[in-house]
Design a protein around this motif. Structure first.
Motif, PDB file in Angstrom:
ATOM      1  N   ARG A   6       0.989  -1.288   0.083  1.00  0.00           N
ATOM      2  CA  ARG A   6       0.005   0.086   0.087  1.00  0.00           C
ATOM      3  C   ARG A   6       0.933   1.254  -0.100  1.00  0.00           C
ATOM      4  N   ASP A   7       2.088   1.287   0.730  1.00  0.00           N
ATOM      5  CA  ASP A   7       2.941   2.406   0.808  1.00  0.00           C
ATOM      6  C   ASP A   7       3.415   2.577  -0.521  1.00  0.00           C
ATOM      7  N   LEU A  12       3.861   5.629  -5.750  1.00  0.00           N
ATOM      8  CA  LEU A  12       3.624   5.920  -6.816  1.00  0.00           C
ATOM      9  C   LEU A  12       2.529   7.039  -7.004  1.00  0.00           C
ATOM     10  N   LEU A  13       1.508   7.365  -6.465  1.00  0.00           N
ATOM     11  CA  LEU A  13       0.561   8.331  -6.658  1.00  0.00           C
ATOM     12  C   LEU A  13       1.226   9.622  -6.404  1.00  0.00           C
ATOM     13  N   ASN A  14       2.128   9.706  -5.403  1.00  0.00           N
ATOM     14  CA  ASN A  14       2.732  10.993  -4.788  1.00  0.00           C
ATOM     15  C   ASN A  14       3.711  11.167  -6.173  1.00  0.00           C
ATOM     16  N   LEU A  15       4.416  10.535  -6.384  1.00  0.00           N
ATOM     17  CA  LEU A  15       5.429  10.547  -7.552  1.00  0.00           C
ATOM     18  C   LEU A  15       4.813  11.105  -8.999  1.00  0.00           C
ATOM     19  N   CYS A  61      -6.098   3.713  -7.679  1.00  0.00           N
ATOM     20  CA  CYS A  61      -4.742   4.504  -8.213  1.00  0.00           C
ATOM     21  C   CYS A  61      -4.162   4.462  -9.445  1.00  0.00           C
ATOM     22  N   ILE A  62      -4.581   3.101 -10.023  1.00  0.00           N
ATOM     23  CA  ILE A  62      -4.528   3.292 -11.563  1.00  0.00           C
ATOM     24  C   ILE A  62      -4.818   4.282 -12.424  1.00  0.00           C
ATOM     25  N   CYS A  68      -3.401  11.631 -14.440  1.00  0.00           N
ATOM     26  CA  CYS A  68      -1.965  12.588 -14.471  1.00  0.00           C
ATOM     27  C   CYS A  68      -1.118  12.364 -15.528  1.00  0.00           C
ATOM     28  N   ASP A  69      -1.081  11.154 -15.786  1.00  0.00           N
ATOM     29  CA  ASP A  69      -0.179  10.658 -17.118  1.00  0.00           C
ATOM     30  C   ASP A  69      -0.629  11.571 -18.337  1.00  0.00           C
ATOM     31  N   GLN A  70      -1.988  11.423 -18.470  1.00  0.00           N
ATOM     32  CA  GLN A  70      -2.377  12.226 -19.577  1.00  0.00           C
ATOM     33  C   GLN A  70      -2.559  13.450 -19.510  1.00  0.00           C
TER      34      GLN A  70
END
Length: 110
Positions: A6-7, A12-15, A61-62, A68-70
């Protein structure tokens, strides 16, 4: 899902959010550096088996990463166009300088 996994997802989300922020601020080198770090983190995130009960968390999350990637991709594309336009202007200036330097100003009667 264990707390370690989970961390990893949270990192991953934060980055990913930081990468989007870097693109918004036109901090291209930082964006590239973070992408390399994220690539490594992605392999860690999916190294362990995911449990069915974690599907909603993982899906959320995905989805956030994809959004964000878009946005980052759109900002990066606009940034590339801006850089290309600036380089074109620099090249025109260089050509003008070369032409000027090759021109014999002593032969002009003013």
């Amino acid at each position: 899902m264990g707390s370690t996994q989970r961390d990893r997802f949270n990192r991953l989300l934060n980055l990913t959010h930081c990468m989007c922020q870097a693109a918004e601020n036109k901090q291209w080198q930082e964006l590239v550096d973070m992408e390399a770090e994220r690539r490594n983190l992605l392999s860690e995130v999916f190294a362990d088996k995911l449990l069915d009960e974690d599907a909603d968390f993982v899906r959320t999350c995905i989805d956030q990463v994809l959004v964000c990637d878009q946005k980052t991709a759109g900002l990066s594309e606009a940034g590339m166009k801006e850089v290309a336009a600036n380089l074109s202007g620099i090249q025109k200036g260089r050509r003008a300088t070369v032409c000027y330097q090759g021109y014999d100003t002593d032969s002009i009667n003013l």
